[in-house]
Design a protein around this motif. Sequence first.
Motif, PDB file in Angstrom:
ATOM      1  N   PHE A 340       0.813  -1.215   0.000  1.00  0.00           N
ATOM      2  CA  PHE A 340       0.000   0.000   0.000  1.00  0.00           C
ATOM      3  C   PHE A 340       0.855   1.277   0.000  1.00  0.00           C
ATOM      4  O   PHE A 340       0.308   2.383  -0.043  1.00  0.00           O
ATOM      5  CB  PHE A 340      -0.967  -0.018   1.183  1.00  0.00           C
ATOM      6  CG  PHE A 340      -2.039  -1.070   1.027  1.00  0.00           C
ATOM      7  CD1 PHE A 340      -3.170  -0.811   0.289  1.00  0.00           C
ATOM      8  CD2 PHE A 340      -1.873  -2.331   1.595  1.00  0.00           C
ATOM      9  CE1 PHE A 340      -4.143  -1.783   0.122  1.00  0.00           C
ATOM     10  CE2 PHE A 340      -2.834  -3.310   1.436  1.00  0.00           C
ATOM     11  CZ  PHE A 340      -3.976  -3.040   0.693  1.00  0.00           C
ATOM     12  N   ASN A 341       2.175   1.110   0.003  1.00  0.00           N
ATOM     13  CA  ASN A 341       3.072   2.266  -0.191  1.00  0.00           C
ATOM     14  C   ASN A 341       3.347   2.530  -1.664  1.00  0.00           C
ATOM     15  O   ASN A 341       3.933   3.564  -2.015  1.00  0.00           O
ATOM     16  CB  ASN A 341       4.400   2.034   0.535  1.00  0.00           C
ATOM     17  CG  ASN A 341       4.239   2.055   2.045  1.00  0.00           C
ATOM     18  OD1 ASN A 341       3.393   2.771   2.576  1.00  0.00           O
ATOM     19  ND2 ASN A 341       5.061   1.271   2.744  1.00  0.00           N
ATOM     20  N   GLU A 342       2.918   1.602  -2.518  1.00  0.00           N
ATOM     21  CA  GLU A 342       3.142   1.766  -3.960  1.00  0.00           C
ATOM     22  C   GLU A 342       2.164   2.807  -4.514  1.00  0.00           C
ATOM     23  O   GLU A 342       0.971   2.788  -4.174  1.00  0.00           O
ATOM     24  CB  GLU A 342       2.962   0.430  -4.677  1.00  0.00           C
ATOM     25  CG  GLU A 342       3.953  -0.647  -4.264  1.00  0.00           C
ATOM     26  CD  GLU A 342       5.384  -0.283  -4.600  1.00  0.00           C
ATOM     27  OE1 GLU A 342       5.599   0.400  -5.638  1.00  0.00           O
ATOM     28  OE2 GLU A 342       6.286  -0.662  -3.843  1.00  0.00           O
ATOM     29  N   PRO A 343       2.633   3.700  -5.382  1.00  0.00           N
ATOM     30  CA  PRO A 343       1.774   4.784  -5.874  1.00  0.00           C
ATOM     31  C   PRO A 343       0.595   4.327  -6.722  1.00  0.00           C
ATOM     32  O   PRO A 343      -0.402   5.041  -6.842  1.00  0.00           O
ATOM     33  CB  PRO A 343       2.742   5.657  -6.695  1.00  0.00           C
ATOM     34  CG  PRO A 343       3.863   4.743  -7.058  1.00  0.00           C
ATOM     35  CD  PRO A 343       4.009   3.793  -5.910  1.00  0.00           C
ATOM     36  N   HIS A 344       0.684   3.123  -7.320  1.00  0.00           N
ATOM     37  CA  HIS A 344      -0.400   2.650  -8.191  1.00  0.00           C
ATOM     38  C   HIS A 344      -1.394   1.764  -7.450  1.00  0.00           C
ATOM     39  O   HIS A 344      -2.294   1.180  -8.073  1.00  0.00           O
ATOM     40  CB  HIS A 344       0.179   1.890  -9.391  1.00  0.00           C
ATOM     41  CG  HIS A 344       0.845   0.586  -9.025  1.00  0.00           C
ATOM     42  ND1 HIS A 344       1.942   0.516  -8.203  1.00  0.00           N
ATOM     43  CD2 HIS A 344       0.542  -0.695  -9.367  1.00  0.00           C
ATOM     44  CE1 HIS A 344       2.298  -0.747  -8.064  1.00  0.00           C
ATOM     45  NE2 HIS A 344       1.461  -1.506  -8.755  1.00  0.00           N
TER      46      HIS A 344
END
Length: 536
Positions: A340-344
């Motif tokens: 959930f830290n990924e921008p997508h």
Amino acid sequence: MSEQTCQTDYDVLVVGAGFSGLYAVYRFHEAGFTVQGFERADDVGGVWHWNRYPGAKCDSESIYYNFTFSEELYQKWTWSSRFASQKEILRYLHFVAEELDVKKHFQFQREVVAAFYEDENELWKVHFSDGEIVTAKYFIAATGCLSKANVPPIPGFEQFEGEWYHTGDWPVEEVDFQDQNVAVIGTGSSGVQAIPVIAKEAKSLTVFQRTPQYAVPANNYVYEHDYIDGVKNDRSSIRELMYSTRLGMPTDRREVSALDETKEQREIIYEHAWNKGGFVFPTAYNDLLISEESNATAASFIRKKIRSTVRDEDVAEQLCPEYYYAAKRPIFDSGYYETFNEPHVSLVDVKQEPIEVLTKTGIQTTKTLYDFDKIVFATGYDGITGSLFKMNIHGRNGQSLQEHWQNGEAVQTYLGVATDDFPNFFMITGPQSPSVLMNMPVAIEQHVDFITDLIMNARKKGSTNVEVVQAAVSNWSKECKTIADYTLYVKTDSWYTGTNIENRKSRFPIFVGGFPMFKQICDHVIQNDFEGFVVS
């Protein structure tokens, strides 16, 4: 369906070709019965045939997630890592089928659609989807506790123009998520495993969450050769240890209350368990599922880990559960929260923003229309009773099992293997057994051995009809409820309680006293000439 003439009669008919079905067919054949297995898939594997979703793994350590009854079988197989992937487990089950030479006793792509007990003939008539009817004296359900996929009743499936999948019924062909806008609905065990893997491929990933999860690291790793050699040289003691521990595997709970140690001591214990991974964490203390205060210490520790991992504070709070830890099936993850830290990757809380309908292009919530190329339903199973009800089983006087158990809200069995008014019908790891709370192959071996020995005992007495008395069913069900009511399991909505199924009232059809106690009770029943069963 028009009835056809019965083509074949067997002593024993087994439904399912997973762990349970393979061992059951083997044991009954070795005992001299004519036995036939039936499986709706095109090969062996059971739930591991269908659970092919990205990231699918077992949460029991692989060196314990296997049969131990055979020295030869045990020595010939080598696991590659601590937590085996679906592909490796499926290879193992194919290996077992070949080594035990049981595939010749199975018919594949055969789905049971109904089964009826005929009192006057003391036999079962089992109906298949192709119209054939097969008769047998004994009808054995080896269908597993988690094999009926739960597809939520969201309107609009027929109009969605993209592709949708369910984690419990995944296609054999690889699903390509590359450059796709993907939705995953559900954050239970399969969702937690699939989401990090799908996120690595997808152009965008939107996770629709109903209930946040407590996920502890799996900390998987590849086994070293020396370690595997030691395990293989110690089968007897490992088997003995598996049969003597609550979970059916050597990782057993510490016999210490969380409240008997200081906060500082607990932090050290929890941190150690977190780093070890797997069942070490939920077994860190012996009262996490009994004491609300003790449970709160574990829950608080995990929430702190979530907040320190997920950078967006709002998302982190949405991912933090507030119910009792481990009262749902414990989940072990590999990078779930980090995803959930990924921008997508984005998160939608469906309690705040319910899904209304599937549209031609995606999902319409009460607030937003989302467009997707693919939708993955990680919405779990109709657990424990779903696979049994799906077979439309009818006992004495034509009553269905679903009616007998009031659609799963009033389940009653004896030891999880039989229920009254259903003669010669037996369940492997059925309701009110400890199966789903422990290492499944251990439970399966014990159940199959018990059922086989019970039927062999009847045969020695010159009888072919075996059934359980109602008093034994009633007493066992009361015992299960009494023990469960001391725990936090019954205070939490989960697939254990059946509340993941729309409009189903809560129930808890599981024996929580642990495997050693359960086996001791079963051994007592055997020693007393299978007390609670009658033969005629």
